[in-house]
Write an enzyme that holds these catalytic residues in place. Structure first.
Site, PDB file in Angstrom:
ATOM      1  CB  ILE A   1     -11.928  -3.719   2.422  1.00  0.00           C
ATOM      2  CG1 ILE A   1     -12.417  -3.097   3.731  1.00  0.00           C
ATOM      3  CG2 ILE A   1     -13.088  -4.049   1.528  1.00  0.00           C
ATOM      4  CD1 ILE A   1     -13.077  -1.771   3.538  1.00  0.00           C
ATOM      5  N   PRO A   2      -8.692  -5.474   2.884  1.00  0.00           N
ATOM      6  CG  PRO A   2      -7.471  -7.338   2.223  1.00  0.00           C
ATOM      7  CD  PRO A   2      -8.836  -6.916   2.640  1.00  0.00           C
ATOM      8  CG  HIS A   3      -7.224  -0.421   2.007  1.00  0.00           C
ATOM      9  ND1 HIS A   3      -8.223  -0.898   2.831  1.00  0.00           N
ATOM     10  CD2 HIS A   3      -6.740   0.683   2.584  1.00  0.00           C
ATOM     11  CE1 HIS A   3      -8.328  -0.084   3.873  1.00  0.00           C
ATOM     12  NE2 HIS A   3      -7.442   0.873   3.747  1.00  0.00           N
ATOM     13  CB  VAL A   4      -1.650  -2.090  -0.809  1.00  0.00           C
ATOM     14  CG1 VAL A   4      -0.240  -1.614  -1.079  1.00  0.00           C
ATOM     15  CG2 VAL A   4      -1.645  -3.262   0.148  1.00  0.00           C
TER      16      VAL A   4
END
Lengths: 149, 462
Positions: free
Chosen positions: A65-68
């Site tokens: 779950i890459p997140h920004v």
């Protein structure tokens, strides 16, 4: 606040082409850019990589779950991608990842958005939820799984 | 049934925090362990652990990639891991925690005063909600203006008390920087950022415009506070009420919100709210300026006691905000009283730990040393660890000392032009009037605080 305010069929990619971590992050961010969720692709890529450097978002169980969180994000959104082959994402359990959720939120976000994302994250722990995403036939089916959280 | 409490937290606070929490809860269910997980994510603290929870818990799990304070878990066995470990193998963690608790180990808890104080401060910040949070946001943005303005004005007096009246001199320039610029911005900034705290960016313009009006019609900082809240809530309301077609939505933040909100706030300020608040403000100012000694002492007592009551909490901040606001009206007495009274709690406690060692634990005596420094720096929060350990005795003692300091400072007619800085601003010429008496007031309060502690705190065994 409903799931379909974050994600719709355009933000779902059933067969990711990438084969390594960096390109899958870029591929997912490209989906966001195509849907005009983000204003500055490079900035978002930079932020995502910075986050990965602090600790991988490949949480194991085949999920990443890459997140920004950035000002370059217009509204909270989730893109979902699936890789049939699996991608080495440097996960905690050292196994490949198959399910990818890219989460983008603006710097200033409403609690209700964040709470829904939290709920989505909680569901990822459950085997049933992951399995139904792995087995989903098309975008429509993914949406219906997500809408039932 | 065993009980475990846990805290999960990750840098962005969007996903891992909650996955770890879910994973721990699920594992707890499976293993028949009662599990309560506090999440420290981007929404803030949720499912917060109560003192009761912690007391009942057999062990503690901290699964975090950020700094989670361990102070409140003193005496418990703590398993500390990365957030991902809780996601992957929560069951192993629970086993590890229970085994550790079984073996009777305790984890060392950091008793450093500075870290306790900063933890306490950040905890309070998180807890701030509603109107109080908005007001504090406004005040914190306003303070730099007050500091810059107050010190510039004070510097201009170096050249003589009326030197600034000579046009073209450096004194006049300093007055122009401090008085007619920095201080003129005080109330608009206060109002603007109260509104910002409520309604985000669109609140700033109507808030500042409302604050400027409050200033120019003489409604002072009280008017500014009202303008800020009005602007914030009106902007928020407009944001929710006005529905535009999708393609016109871009006009909302840039055209519609600032214009409409400013118009409504401005008209309300001028016709409805301004005049009565101006009356109140004038009444307050003339009462404060013409106060008899008895009234001055009474005000000093009250402000002083408020400063010590909750050491940086809402009551303290109310007294502080009141005094800072009055600097804009050129009334400097309450500011002096409030700063002095905010310095004596840590100072008095530090003095007491030196003089009456048998009434404090070894840890407290150690904590007394940094407390000296916090005292002279006007960090009232330095008293919190002592007060937390023994509130019923410590709080009345420090309130007595602070009340006396506040009263003395007002009685001696001390004025202070800087809103913060402790003893470090005092050497700047003219920042404080009656420096000698001011020091006397602070010393008196410090001694009274220490003596009160001597009287009310019992001797410790050993």
């Amino acid at each position: 606040m409903e799931v379909n305010e974050f994600i719709n069929q355009n933000l779902i990619k059933m067969n990711l082409k990438s084969e390594d971590k960096e390109s899958v992050i870029k591929e997912m961010i490209e989906i966001m850019a195509e849907n005009e969720i983000i204003t500055d692709k490079d900035e978002v890529i930079k932020k995502a990589m910075e986050r990965e450097a602090k600790g991988t978002t490949g949480v194991g169980k085949g999920v990443a779950i890459p997140h920004v969180k950035s000002d370059a994000v217009k509204k909270p959104a989730v893109a979902f991608g699936r890789s049939k082959k699996g991608i080495d994402y440097g996960s905690m359990d050292e196994k490949p990842s198959y399910l990818f959720f890219l989460i983008t939120v603006p710097e200033e976000s409403h609690d209700e958005h964040l709470k829904l994302l939290a709920k989505l994250s909680r569901n990822l722990i459950h085997d049933d939820f992951r399995n139904s995403l792995l087995e989903a036939k098309d975008e429509e089916e993914v949406m219906s799984v997500l809408e039932n959280i | 049934m065993k009980k475990i409490v846990a805290v999960t937290s990750c840098p962005t606070g969007i996903a891992h925090t909650y996955m770890a929490s879910e994973s721990l809860e699920e594992a707890g269910k499976k293993m028949d362990v009662q599990m309560k997980v506090e999440t420290q994510g981007s929404v803030g603290v949720e499912n917060e652990l109560t003192d009761q929870d912690i007391k009942e818990a057999d062990a503690v799990i901290i699964a975090a990639d950020t700094n989670v304070s361990k102070d409140r878990f003193g005496g418990k066995y703590i398993v500390e891991v990365a957030v991902a470990d809780a996601i992957n193998d929560a069951e192993a963690l629970i086993n590890q925690a229970l085994e550790g608790a079984e073996s009777g180990k305790e984890s060392e808890v950091d008793s450093n005063l500075y870290s306790q104080v900063s933890d306490e401060k950040s905890k309070r910040k998180e807890k701030r909600t509603g109107a109080y949070k908005h007001l504090m946001t406004g005040v914190s943005f306003m303070l730099p203006f007050v500091v810059a303005g107050g010190l510039s004005i004070a510097l201009s007096f170096v050249f003589g008390i009326n030197a600034a009246e000579q046009e073209g001199t450096l004194a006049a320039a300093l007055m122009q920087i401090g008085g007619s610029s920095a201080f003129a911005l005080m109330v608009p900034i206060l109002a603007g950022y109260i509104a910002f705290s409520i309604a985000d960016r669109p609140g700033i313009a109507p808030g500042m415009i409302g604050g400027m009006l409050a200033s120019s019609i003489g409604a002072g900082f009280l008017g500014g506070i009202i303008a800020g809240f009005l602007a914030g809530y009106i902007t928020q309301w407009l944001k929710k009420t006005i529905k535009l077609p999708e393609n016109l939505q871009g006009l909302m933040p840039i055209l519609i919100l600032p214009f409409l909100a400013s118009l409504i706030v401005g008209l309300l300020m001028i016709y409805l709210i301004g005049p009565p608040v101006e009356g109140i403000m004038n009444g307050l100012e003339s009462w404060l300026q013409g106060m008899t000694d008895a009234n001055a002492v009474l005000l000093g007592l009250i402000l002083g006691a408020m400063m010590a009551f909750d050491m940086g909490g809402p009551v303290n901040k109310a007294a502080y905000t009141f005094s800072v606001g009055l600097l804009g009206s050129e009334i400097y007495g309450p500011m002096a009283a409030v700063m002095a009274a905010g310095m004596t709690p840590p100072l008095g406690l530090a003095l007491a730990t030196v003089l009456f060692k048998n009434r404090f634990t070894r840890q407290e005596i150690e904590a007394g040393k940094p407390a000296w420094f916090m005292g002279i720096s006007f960090i009232t929060e330095g008293a919190i660890p002592f007060a937390a350990a023994d509130p019923i005795r410590v709080i009345p003692s420090i309130m007595t000392g602070s009340a006396i300091t506040g009263a003395l400072s007002m009685l001696f007619g001390v004025g202070l032009r800087a809103p913060h800085g402790g003893i470090f601003v005092l050497p700047i010429p003219n920042v404080v009037s009656n420096l000698g008496f001011y020091a006397l007031a602070i010393i008196a309060g410090t001694i009274v605080t220490a003596l009160m502690l001597r009287i009310v705190k019992p001797k410790l065994e050993e």
